[in-house]
Write a protein that holds these residues in place. Structure first.
Motif, short mmCIF file in Angstrom:
data_model
loop_
_atom_site.label_atom_id
_atom_site.label_comp_id
_atom_site.label_asym_id
_atom_site.label_seq_id
_atom_site.Cartn_x
_atom_site.Cartn_y
_atom_site.Cartn_z
N GLU A 22 -6.49 3.31 -6.94
CA GLU A 22 -6.63 4.44 -5.95
C GLU A 22 -7.59 5.08 -5.76
O GLU A 22 -8.81 5.30 -6.14
CB GLU A 22 -5.59 5.49 -6.72
N TRP A 53 0.97 -1.33 -0.03
CA TRP A 53 -0.13 -0.06 0.01
C TRP A 53 0.99 1.33 0.05
O TRP A 53 1.94 1.28 0.72
CB TRP A 53 -1.04 0.25 1.37
N GLU A 54 0.64 2.27 -0.74
CA GLU A 54 0.93 3.68 -0.54
C GLU A 54 0.02 4.43 -0.08
O GLU A 54 -1.14 4.65 -0.56
CB GLU A 54 1.32 4.18 -2.07
N LYS A 107 -4.98 9.74 0.30
CA LYS A 107 -5.49 8.63 -0.75
C LYS A 107 -4.50 7.43 -0.22
O LYS A 107 -3.57 7.61 0.17
CB LYS A 107 -5.41 9.38 -2.19
N MET A 108 -5.15 6.31 -0.94
CA MET A 108 -4.18 5.08 -1.02
C MET A 108 -4.51 4.44 -2.35
O MET A 108 -5.34 4.58 -3.22
CB MET A 108 -4.99 4.26 0.25
N LYS A 109 -3.37 3.39 -2.55
CA LYS A 109 -3.44 2.78 -3.68
C LYS A 109 -2.28 1.53 -3.67
O LYS A 109 -1.65 1.70 -2.38
CB LYS A 109 -3.09 3.54 -5.05
N THR A 127 -9.71 7.91 -2.45
CA THR A 127 -9.71 8.94 -1.57
C THR A 127 -10.12 8.75 -0.33
O THR A 127 -11.02 7.85 -0.09
CB THR A 127 -10.34 10.26 -2.21
N GLN A 184 4.90 10.39 2.24
CA GLN A 184 3.92 8.80 1.99
C GLN A 184 4.38 8.02 3.05
O GLN A 184 5.74 7.79 3.12
CB GLN A 184 4.34 8.50 0.36
#
Length: 128
Positions: free
Chosen positions: A118, A52-53, A96-98, A120, A61
């Motif tokens: 991705e 995960w980012e 946000k994540m992706k 939000t 980040q």
């Protein structure tokens, strides 16, 4: 809700802000996200790892990596689905994540990265 399909593996994510666990006065915003992983391929696949980012507006980040999801490495036959709920906290209330899931086809050992789309994370009052 956002969706991405990689090599027949469909990943869908839905998010929800959790005001009862958040404390904006302390820069603490909690979100949950429900992930559905659906195997629409012709092969049995196993989820091995996740990456995960996590982007929190105004902060560095964060990368989260590890085996499986919530302590499991699910194996999915064709047309099977695995769902789970997890959470994330932010300091800004906007982020946000992706990421990706490392998947392996059981028949031949081929590995591939299924994209986690991705999405939000926004505390509702921050929208205005």
């Amino acid at each position: 809700m956002v969706t991405e399909i990689t090599e027949g593996v469909r990943v869908t994510v839905e998010t929800e802000y959790q005001p009862e666990y958040s404390d904006p006065s302390q820069s603490h915003y909690v979100f949950t996200y429900q992930v559905a992983i659906e195997n629409n391929s012709n092969f049995t696949v196993k989820l091995l790892r996740r990456h995960w980012e996590v982007i929190d507006a105004g902060y560095p980040q964060r990368d989260v990596e590890g085996e499986g999801v919530i302590g499991k490495q699910p194996t999915l036959e064709p047309q099977q689905q695995h769902q789970y709920v997890s959470g994330c906290n932010l300091k800004s209330g906007i982020g946000k994540m992706k990421g990706t899931f490392l998947m392996e086809r059981i028949t031949d050992g081929k590995q591939f990265r299924a994209v986690i789309p991705e999405f939000t994370l926004i505390a509702p009052y921050r929208v205005n």
